[in-house]
Design an enzyme around this catalytic site. Structure first.
Site, PDB file in Angstrom:
ATOM      1  N   SER A  77       4.025 -40.992 -17.860  1.00 56.10           N
ATOM      2  CA  SER A  77       4.018 -42.181 -16.999  1.00 56.10           C
ATOM      3  C   SER A  77       3.162 -41.997 -15.758  1.00 56.10           C
ATOM      4  O   SER A  77       2.829 -42.982 -15.086  1.00 56.10           O
ATOM      5  CB  SER A  77       5.436 -42.585 -16.614  1.00 56.10           C
ATOM      6  OG  SER A  77       6.007 -41.700 -15.686  1.00 56.10           O
ATOM      7  N   THR A 114       9.690 -41.026 -16.295  1.00 57.86           N
ATOM      8  CA  THR A 114      10.432 -41.245 -15.056  1.00 57.86           C
ATOM      9  C   THR A 114       9.551 -41.326 -13.814  1.00 57.86           C
ATOM     10  O   THR A 114       9.958 -41.898 -12.806  1.00 57.86           O
ATOM     11  CB  THR A 114      11.472 -40.135 -14.852  1.00 57.86           C
ATOM     12  OG1 THR A 114      10.806 -38.867 -14.773  1.00 57.86           O
ATOM     13  CG2 THR A 114      12.473 -40.109 -15.995  1.00 57.86           C
ATOM     14  N   ASP A 115       8.348 -40.763 -13.854  1.00 57.90           N
ATOM     15  CA  ASP A 115       7.565 -40.640 -12.625  1.00 57.90           C
ATOM     16  C   ASP A 115       7.180 -41.976 -12.012  1.00 57.90           C
ATOM     17  O   ASP A 115       7.110 -42.103 -10.786  1.00 57.90           O
ATOM     18  CB  ASP A 115       6.308 -39.806 -12.887  1.00 57.90           C
ATOM     19  CG  ASP A 115       6.606 -38.326 -13.034  1.00 57.90           C
ATOM     20  OD1 ASP A 115       7.711 -37.900 -12.637  1.00 57.90           O
ATOM     21  OD2 ASP A 115       5.741 -37.591 -13.545  1.00 57.90           O
ATOM     22  N   LYS A 156      13.211 -42.829  -7.755  1.00 60.63           N
ATOM     23  CA  LYS A 156      13.471 -41.505  -8.312  1.00 60.63           C
ATOM     24  C   LYS A 156      13.633 -40.555  -7.139  1.00 60.63           C
ATOM     25  O   LYS A 156      12.700 -40.324  -6.371  1.00 60.63           O
ATOM     26  CB  LYS A 156      12.314 -41.060  -9.211  1.00 60.63           C
ATOM     27  CG  LYS A 156      12.546 -39.706  -9.866  1.00 60.63           C
ATOM     28  CD  LYS A 156      11.397 -39.316 -10.784  1.00 60.63           C
ATOM     29  CE  LYS A 156      11.667 -37.946 -11.421  1.00 60.63           C
ATOM     30  NZ  LYS A 156      10.570 -37.534 -12.321  1.00 60.63           N
ATOM     31  N   TYR A 185       6.007 -29.096 -20.767  1.00 62.30           N
ATOM     32  CA  TYR A 185       6.130 -29.692 -22.095  1.00 62.30           C
ATOM     33  C   TYR A 185       5.055 -30.770 -22.289  1.00 62.30           C
ATOM     34  O   TYR A 185       4.368 -31.163 -21.338  1.00 62.30           O
ATOM     35  CB  TYR A 185       7.524 -30.298 -22.271  1.00 62.30           C
ATOM     36  CG  TYR A 185       7.898 -31.271 -21.188  1.00 62.30           C
ATOM     37  CD1 TYR A 185       7.510 -32.610 -21.257  1.00 62.30           C
ATOM     38  CD2 TYR A 185       8.612 -30.860 -20.063  1.00 62.30           C
ATOM     39  CE1 TYR A 185       7.822 -33.492 -20.251  1.00 62.30           C
ATOM     40  CE2 TYR A 185       8.933 -31.738 -19.059  1.00 62.30           C
ATOM     41  CZ  TYR A 185       8.540 -33.058 -19.156  1.00 62.30           C
ATOM     42  OH  TYR A 185       8.850 -33.940 -18.152  1.00 62.30           O
ATOM     43  N   GLU A 220      10.838 -54.102  15.739  1.00 60.62           N
ATOM     44  CA  GLU A 220      10.089 -53.074  16.484  1.00 60.62           C
ATOM     45  C   GLU A 220       8.695 -53.572  16.879  1.00 60.62           C
ATOM     46  O   GLU A 220       8.149 -53.168  17.905  1.00 60.62           O
ATOM     47  CB  GLU A 220       9.945 -51.819  15.621  1.00 60.62           C
ATOM     48  CG  GLU A 220      11.253 -51.108  15.311  1.00 60.62           C
ATOM     49  CD  GLU A 220      11.730 -50.263  16.469  1.00 60.62           C
ATOM     50  OE1 GLU A 220      11.057 -50.250  17.510  1.00 60.62           O
ATOM     51  OE2 GLU A 220      12.790 -49.631  16.328  1.00 60.62           O
ATOM     52  N   THR A 228       8.858 -38.193 -20.822  1.00 59.07           N
ATOM     53  CA  THR A 228       9.645 -37.003 -21.124  1.00 59.07           C
ATOM     54  C   THR A 228      10.648 -37.247 -22.231  1.00 59.07           C
ATOM     55  O   THR A 228      10.952 -36.345 -23.014  1.00 59.07           O
ATOM     56  CB  THR A 228      10.377 -36.527 -19.850  1.00 59.07           C
ATOM     57  OG1 THR A 228       9.410 -36.205 -18.857  1.00 59.07           O
ATOM     58  CG2 THR A 228      11.230 -35.306 -20.119  1.00 59.07           C
TER      59      THR A 228
END
Length: 325
Positions: A62, A95-96, A168, A29, A282, A15
């Site tokens: 990405s 960013t992904d 993210k 975009y 656990e 981006t």
């Protein structure tokens, strides 16, 4: 007079390099449309901050990042950081999948020189585009002596984050955060304000030539154990993000234990954003042959598992990796 720091800037798209039809369009975009020279032209003040050596490695969204891209990026950064005339590196990234690439580099870069990732949530053509300031801050951090030896870093919205624990968590400009141990400081203008340092191990892994097959499966209500069996059928390892403290229903546990008995390395993680998956807490990990992920996110646990498997580590050795990294 001493020279300015020399910072390699490697662009991969995303981006931050995106363009849209109007200045108010933030969706739909085209990612990675602008080249690295055009991006640098939008950032004022760099000439007094550092000498930037730019190159365009990829120009992709990405979401399209693959292991072959990681291999090429890791090899290129290692070569750049080995040069005496390069003082640090910045990677421009979508960013992904940035949280995954950052941790991959954190584990594979051997140099003490800073490696800083950044990107943007708004395309370069948008009103209030966040990319230029993020780029400026990333170069500030890469050029700053206090950032040496910290491993791979991420700068986003003025906040300096460690790669470990990065996620993210939003779709607005301040998109990234880390667990309570991953927020290291702030960057303002050219100044870095460091408040804590990472203590877990970094580096130590070669960039693999051949990657193990490691899927991630997340627990949910009424998850059929057949999904676990299918995910593990053709895998070298499996990260299972259980509920709470990585807890498992009995039939999930049985399916995972059967896979572990066949030689599939099972990492027990948690779908919870923060918190530690305690070994033998656990679940009796020793009895079932499981590896506990500590507080690594499932996606980052996958990366550590792949790198350990790629170099042939035993399950015992893999657990030691999760205890230290």
């Amino acid at each position: 007079m001493s020279r300015l720091p020399r910072i390699a800037l490697v662009a991969t798209g995303g981006t931050v390099a995106g363009t849209a039809g109007s200045s108010t369009q933030q969706l739909g975009y085209r990612a990675g449309a602008l080249g690295v020279e055009a991006l640098l032209a939008s950032v004022s003040g760099l000439s007094t901050l550092a000498e930037v050596v730019p190159e365009q490695l990829f120009a992709i969204d990405s979401a399209a990042m693959e292991l072959a891209h990681w291999q090429a990026l890791g090899d290129r950064l290692a070569a750049l950081l080995a040069r005496e005339d390069i003082d640090g590196a910045v990677v421009l990234h979508g960013t992904d999948t940035l949280e995954e690439t950052a941790y991959f580099l954190h584990l594979t870069m051997a140099s003490d020189k800073p490696v800083v990732l950044t990107g943007a949530m708004r395309p370069a053509t948008a009103l209030g585009a966040d990319g230029p300031m993020n780029i400026y801050h990333a170069i500030s951090a890469a050029a700053h002596p206090d950032c040496r030896g910290l491993g791979t870093l991420v700068i986003f919205g003025d906040v300096l984050l460690g790669a470990r624990g990065l996620q993210k968590r939003d779709s607005v400009p301040g998109a990234f955060s880390a667990d309570q141990y991953g927020r290291l400081g702030l960057v303002k203008d050219r100044d870095v304000f460091l408040y804590q340092r990472p203590t877990r191990a970094r580096g130590g892994f070669a960039v693999p030539r051949h990657w193990p097959r490691v899927p991630v499966l997340t627990a949910f209500v009424d998850l059929s154990p057949r999904l676990i069996e299918a995910a593990a059928a053709d895998a070298d390892g499996l990260v299972f993000a259980g509920v709470g403290n990585g807890n498992l229903r009995e039939d999930w546990c049985a399916a995972l234990a059967a896979a572990a008995a066949r030689g599939v390395c099972i990492v027990r993680a948690s779908r919870v954003s923060n918190g530690t998956t305690v070994r033998n807490g656990e679940i009796d990990d020793d009895a079932h042959g499981f590896i506990s992920a500590d507080n690594l996110t499932p996606l980052q646990a996958r990366i550590l598992l792949m790198l350990g498997l790629a170099r042939g580590d035993s399950p015992q050795r893999l657990q030691q990796l999760f205890d230290r990294h």
